[in-house]
Design a protein around this motif. Sequence first.
Motif, PDB file in Angstrom:
ATOM      1  N   VAL A 255       0.878  -1.171   0.000  1.00 15.89           N
ATOM      2  CA  VAL A 255       0.000   0.000   0.000  1.00 15.89           C
ATOM      3  C   VAL A 255       0.915   1.221   0.000  1.00 15.89           C
ATOM      4  CG1 VAL A 255      -0.250  -0.190   2.517  1.00 15.89           C
ATOM      5  CG2 VAL A 255      -1.815   1.260   1.233  1.00 15.89           C
ATOM      6  N   TYR A 256       0.741   2.091  -0.997  1.00 20.24           N
ATOM      7  CA  TYR A 256       1.660   3.209  -1.214  1.00 20.24           C
ATOM      8  C   TYR A 256       1.006   4.526  -0.793  1.00 20.24           C
ATOM      9  CZ  TYR A 256       3.826  -0.269  -4.298  1.00 20.24           C
ATOM     10  OH  TYR A 256       4.388  -1.408  -4.806  1.00 20.24           O
ATOM     11  N   THR A 257       1.835   5.391  -0.241  1.00 22.77           N
ATOM     12  CA  THR A 257       1.432   6.775  -0.036  1.00 22.77           C
ATOM     13  C   THR A 257       2.549   7.668  -0.557  1.00 22.77           C
ATOM     14  OG1 THR A 257       0.466   8.310   1.562  1.00 22.77           O
ATOM     15  CG2 THR A 257       2.438   7.144   2.266  1.00 22.77           C
ATOM     16  N   TYR A 258       2.207   8.899  -0.842  1.00 22.33           N
ATOM     17  CA  TYR A 258       3.180   9.832  -1.409  1.00 22.33           C
ATOM     18  C   TYR A 258       3.375  10.987  -0.446  1.00 22.33           C
ATOM     19  CZ  TYR A 258       5.418  13.039  -4.699  1.00 22.33           C
ATOM     20  OH  TYR A 258       6.296  13.893  -5.318  1.00 22.33           O
ATOM     21  N   PHE A 259       4.648  11.291  -0.170  1.00 20.02           N
ATOM     22  CA  PHE A 259       4.970  12.399   0.730  1.00 20.02           C
ATOM     23  C   PHE A 259       6.124  13.182   0.121  1.00 20.02           C
ATOM     24  CE2 PHE A 259       7.172  14.468   4.206  1.00 20.02           C
ATOM     25  CZ  PHE A 259       6.122  15.047   4.904  1.00 20.02           C
TER      26      PHE A 259
ATOM     27  N   VAL B 184       6.260   4.382   1.766  1.00 14.06           N
ATOM     28  CA  VAL B 184       6.172   5.826   1.560  1.00 14.06           C
ATOM     29  C   VAL B 184       6.999   6.185   0.326  1.00 14.06           C
ATOM     30  CG1 VAL B 184       6.566   8.106   2.560  1.00 14.06           C
ATOM     31  CG2 VAL B 184       5.886   6.197   4.043  1.00 14.06           C
ATOM     32  N   LEU B 185       6.348   6.764  -0.662  1.00 15.59           N
ATOM     33  CA  LEU B 185       7.009   7.162  -1.905  1.00 15.59           C
ATOM     34  C   LEU B 185       7.294   8.655  -1.895  1.00 15.59           C
ATOM     35  CD1 LEU B 185       4.771   5.220  -4.462  1.00 15.59           C
ATOM     36  CD2 LEU B 185       6.849   4.419  -3.320  1.00 15.59           C
ATOM     37  N   GLY B 186       8.221   9.067  -2.740  1.00 14.82           N
ATOM     38  CA  GLY B 186       8.577  10.479  -2.868  1.00 14.82           C
ATOM     39  C   GLY B 186       8.816  10.852  -4.319  1.00 14.82           C
ATOM     40  N   ARG B 187       9.358  12.030  -4.536  1.00 13.20           N
ATOM     41  CA  ARG B 187       9.598  12.508  -5.900  1.00 13.20           C
ATOM     42  C   ARG B 187      10.571  11.619  -6.686  1.00 13.20           C
ATOM     43  NH1 ARG B 187       8.342  17.130  -8.720  1.00 13.20           N
ATOM     44  NH2 ARG B 187       7.153  17.827  -6.909  1.00 13.20           N
ATOM     45  N   PRO B 188      11.578  10.979  -6.074  1.00 14.11           N
ATOM     46  CA  PRO B 188      12.451  10.104  -6.880  1.00 14.11           C
ATOM     47  C   PRO B 188      11.687   9.018  -7.619  1.00 14.11           C
ATOM     48  CG  PRO B 188      13.465  10.559  -4.766  1.00 14.11           C
ATOM     49  CD  PRO B 188      12.091  11.128  -4.695  1.00 14.11           C
ATOM     50  N   GLU B 189      10.664   8.423  -6.976  1.00 12.81           N
ATOM     51  CA  GLU B 189       9.874   7.394  -7.663  1.00 12.81           C
ATOM     52  C   GLU B 189       9.086   8.006  -8.816  1.00 12.81           C
ATOM     53  OE1 GLU B 189      11.020   5.741  -3.832  1.00 12.81           O
ATOM     54  OE2 GLU B 189       9.998   7.619  -4.337  1.00 12.81           O
TER      55      GLU B 189
ATOM     56  N   TRP C 157       3.208   6.094  -8.103  1.00 10.38           N
ATOM     57  CA  TRP C 157       2.453   4.841  -8.020  1.00 10.38           C
ATOM     58  C   TRP C 157       2.640   4.021  -9.293  1.00 10.38           C
ATOM     59  CZ3 TRP C 157      -3.562   4.382  -8.579  1.00 10.38           C
ATOM     60  CH2 TRP C 157      -3.965   3.077  -8.246  1.00 10.38           C
ATOM     61  N   GLY C 158       2.524   4.666 -10.464  1.00 13.32           N
ATOM     62  CA  GLY C 158       2.715   3.944 -11.710  1.00 13.32           C
ATOM     63  C   GLY C 158       4.104   3.372 -11.852  1.00 13.32           C
ATOM     64  N   ASN C 159       5.087   4.035 -11.281  1.00 16.00           N
ATOM     65  CA  ASN C 159       6.451   3.504 -11.314  1.00 16.00           C
ATOM     66  C   ASN C 159       6.570   2.217 -10.507  1.00 16.00           C
ATOM     67  OD1 ASN C 159       9.473   3.806 -11.739  1.00 16.00           O
ATOM     68  ND2 ASN C 159       9.362   3.857  -9.505  1.00 16.00           N
ATOM     69  N   MET C 160       5.800   2.108  -9.423  1.00 16.49           N
ATOM     70  CA  MET C 160       5.861   0.912  -8.584  1.00 16.49           C
ATOM     71  C   MET C 160       5.029  -0.226  -9.149  1.00 16.49           C
ATOM     72  SD  MET C 160       7.966   2.003  -6.386  1.00 16.49           S
ATOM     73  CE  MET C 160       7.962   0.601  -5.283  1.00 16.49           C
ATOM     74  N   GLY C 161       3.944   0.101  -9.854  1.00 17.25           N
ATOM     75  CA  GLY C 161       3.120  -0.946 -10.461  1.00 17.25           C
ATOM     76  C   GLY C 161       1.842  -1.197  -9.692  1.00 17.25           C
ATOM     77  N   THR C 162       1.313  -2.411  -9.848  1.00 16.30           N
ATOM     78  CA  THR C 162       0.037  -2.781  -9.256  1.00 16.30           C
ATOM     79  C   THR C 162       0.062  -2.613  -7.739  1.00 16.30           C
ATOM     80  OG1 THR C 162      -0.363  -4.354 -11.027  1.00 16.30           O
ATOM     81  CG2 THR C 162      -1.639  -4.657  -8.999  1.00 16.30           C
ATOM     82  N   GLY C 163      -1.027  -2.133  -7.190  1.00 18.28           N
ATOM     83  CA  GLY C 163      -1.095  -1.989  -5.742  1.00 18.28           C
ATOM     84  C   GLY C 163      -2.188  -1.029  -5.327  1.00 18.28           C
TER      85      GLY C 163
ATOM     86  N   CYS D 280      -2.777   5.303  -1.453  1.00 19.09           N
ATOM     87  CA  CYS D 280      -3.527   5.757  -0.297  1.00 19.09           C
ATOM     88  C   CYS D 280      -2.951   7.071   0.215  1.00 19.09           C
ATOM     89  CB  CYS D 280      -3.460   4.683   0.797  1.00 19.09           C
ATOM     90  SG  CYS D 280      -4.325   5.074   2.317  1.00 19.09           S
ATOM     91  N   ASN D 281      -3.812   7.982   0.603  1.00 19.10           N
ATOM     92  CA  ASN D 281      -3.372   9.206   1.248  1.00 19.10           C
ATOM     93  C   ASN D 281      -2.876   8.873   2.652  1.00 19.10           C
ATOM     94  OD1 ASN D 281      -3.701  11.811   2.883  1.00 19.10           O
ATOM     95  ND2 ASN D 281      -4.124  12.527   0.813  1.00 19.10           N
ATOM     96  N   TRP D 282      -1.854   9.584   3.136  1.00 20.35           N
ATOM     97  CA  TRP D 282      -1.315   9.254   4.452  1.00 20.35           C
ATOM     98  C   TRP D 282      -2.204   9.726   5.600  1.00 20.35           C
ATOM     99  CZ3 TRP D 282       0.477  13.830   6.953  1.00 20.35           C
ATOM    100  CH2 TRP D 282       0.731  14.919   6.121  1.00 20.35           C
ATOM    101  N   LEU D 283      -3.354  10.297   5.271  1.00 17.99           N
ATOM    102  CA  LEU D 283      -4.376  10.583   6.271  1.00 17.99           C
ATOM    103  C   LEU D 283      -5.550   9.619   6.157  1.00 17.99           C
ATOM    104  CD1 LEU D 283      -4.441  14.489   6.174  1.00 17.99           C
ATOM    105  CD2 LEU D 283      -3.522  13.031   7.989  1.00 17.99           C
ATOM    106  N   ALA D 284      -5.394   8.563   5.370  1.00 14.99           N
ATOM    107  CA  ALA D 284      -6.409   7.518   5.239  1.00 14.99           C
ATOM    108  C   ALA D 284      -5.872   6.243   5.872  1.00 14.99           C
ATOM    109  CB  ALA D 284      -6.758   7.283   3.774  1.00 14.99           C
ATOM    110  N   VAL D 285      -6.536   5.739   6.894  1.00 13.61           N
ATOM    111  CA  VAL D 285      -6.061   4.578   7.652  1.00 13.61           C
ATOM    112  C   VAL D 285      -7.169   3.536   7.731  1.00 13.61           C
ATOM    113  CG1 VAL D 285      -4.390   5.853   9.028  1.00 13.61           C
ATOM    114  CG2 VAL D 285      -6.738   5.672   9.824  1.00 13.61           C
ATOM    115  N   PRO D 286      -6.810   2.256   7.779  1.00 14.70           N
ATOM    116  CA  PRO D 286      -7.829   1.213   7.949  1.00 14.70           C
ATOM    117  C   PRO D 286      -8.403   1.277   9.360  1.00 14.70           C
ATOM    118  CG  PRO D 286      -5.636   0.271   8.069  1.00 14.70           C
ATOM    119  CD  PRO D 286      -5.455   1.711   7.702  1.00 14.70           C
ATOM    120  N   MET D 287      -9.705   1.357   9.448  1.00 14.11           N
ATOM    121  CA  MET D 287     -10.343   1.500  10.752  1.00 14.11           C
ATOM    122  C   MET D 287     -11.560   0.585  10.792  1.00 14.11           C
ATOM    123  SD  MET D 287     -10.858   5.093  12.765  1.00 14.11           S
ATOM    124  CE  MET D 287      -9.173   5.545  12.415  1.00 14.11           C
TER     125      MET D 287
END
Length: 635
Positions: free
Chosen positions: A137-141, A176-181, A210-216, A219-226
């Motif tokens: 599960v990926y998020t971008y920061f 956690v992904l960033g601009r390099p990805e 996300w597209g660089n990482m592929g299927t998956g 998710c926003n880092w303020l969205a959590v499973p609850m």
Amino acid sequence: MPTRINPCSYLPRRLQIVASLTAFVLFCILFLGTSSSDTTVDPYLNQVPFAKQIQSGAHQVVDNLPSLPKDLPYMNTPQWLNPFRGPAHTPPPEQANSSSGEARWYSDFKWRNPFSSSVTLDEERAVLPPLKERPPVYTYFDATGRRKDDKSKKAEQDLLQIWRRAWWAQGFKPVVLGRPEAMNNPQYRAVQTLELEPELDMEMMRWLAWGNMGTGILCNWLAVPMAAHDDPLLTFLRRGEYPALVRYEGLDNGLFVGGKEEIDKALKAAVNNPAVKRVKSMVEAVPSGTFEVDPAHDGVAFYSTATITAKYISIKEKLEDPETIGDGMAMLPPLINSHLHMTWQNTFTSGIAVLKPLPEHTTALIEPAIDIARNLSQCSETPIPASCPPNRPRCKPCVSSQMLISLPPVFRNTSTLFTIGTVPHSYTLTSLIHSRDELNLKFIRRETSRDAWILAATKELLGTGLSSFARLVNMKEAVASDYGSSRSLWLTAERPPSVSSEKDLEELDWTFGFQLPRSPMPNGHSETPVPGPERRPPPPKQEFGDGPVPSEADLAKEKTLLEKARLFVSKGGRTGDKAFVRTRDVVEAWNLADTEAWKFVRAWNARRRVERRRWEEEEEEFSKGLFHKWIDAIT
């Protein structure tokens, strides 16, 4: 001529053959098999010089040989010299990262076998279920352009940690992904040539990463499973198969799932859209029909700006004032953590059961489990005590709940009851039951019963007719199955986590998915985090059966015996003391089922720690780079 009568003709055909063969064998024995040594002459004997003297001398030597001693040692001939030996099984090879301290394990689908040694051919290796692949599960920061005040920086670090911990506890691999990805995506240059709105530019960077990482999952880092572990949405996400690009109604840009091909198509469609410079979100930038929309879901809570504005007014007011933005951001981590804790409490409406078989002698044994239960029943600190998560508006706030802690003597397989079980080593349990700090072979064999713990713990669930060996399968499923592991926590008595140790508490945080309350609880009562009348859960309720409540003296003796047993089991094996090894082997051999349960739980907990620490080591390099850029951007 007179007819000759064959005496065998009166017999059936098969018996005629048997009789004929028997007569032939008897004839050979009587007339051909007998000989006399005096009359038999070897035709070649006369051709050998001094043949008769040599033959008589040989007979004398043989007759005068001494008899073999009765205590002649047995010579164990190597089996490889035996050409008629049967095939032998070989132990399975050691797997990578399959040991931690004295705990060793082997991951295999045969983990439900009652005894691990039947699979591993090794008494010390426990067979555990194969590790399930965690869907990413990926998020971008992006640290660039973030707020520069210390409170906001600390709050964002805490929020990222909450996000990682919550998804990990639900069976995912948070990244956690960033601009390099994003820059590694082939479409990055095309996006850079566009003059996009700031919001859409950030959104496009998320999608490029996300597209660089592929299927998956994105998710926003303020969205959590609850939600509970078996929530339909979380169960679907854990499968890791996403045949279409899906967004979720009400979550805006908080959660997307899809495959690499669908992600790339959506990015190309957005880049080629003539109106892309006038929109503010990816959903608006792509043609209708690009996403499948899921309208029914409540497993994920998204603390978006719109949600905070609508539901949490006190935080909204602080975020709107430039001078108090840091204070508003600092309120979000404890709020989300308290909602995660509250959701867990609402899932187990029957409370927490601290398993206590053989209650007459195990009060001191389960004290660490009771401490954990008290922390779980306590309310987490929160800036808005009576609030509910965004996805569960009708929750039961912790300030009005009373989570019952009970001490049943048997294990109960109830979906709304969370169980904390403590499995003792056979030596520890025997020492406590019989109030002895030294055990010997004669006492173990004649005075102790076998597998007392597992027989007592499963008496209600499986009755009294099954053997202790047959109960092991149910015991292992309660510990390691999907259903059981999400509704129970199993400890070993020799290495229990302590609520006074920050390291142990942190391990529990990752297991439950939220930070447990850290405030001391000398009497075990849960205090409300807000002023007003105290609402405390009742003290632990014990079902003793026929056992009396231990006195202070008995409890003190239990603690003394327990400390000696822990030292004996944890350190004695490393000293090489032959007396210890012999005693330990005797106790374990006499309690095979209890020993198997203890080794299984020890290996289960050890593998869980190793898995998380390996993942943290893998992500540490990327996290350091991410936060170093963040620090550079704000200084």
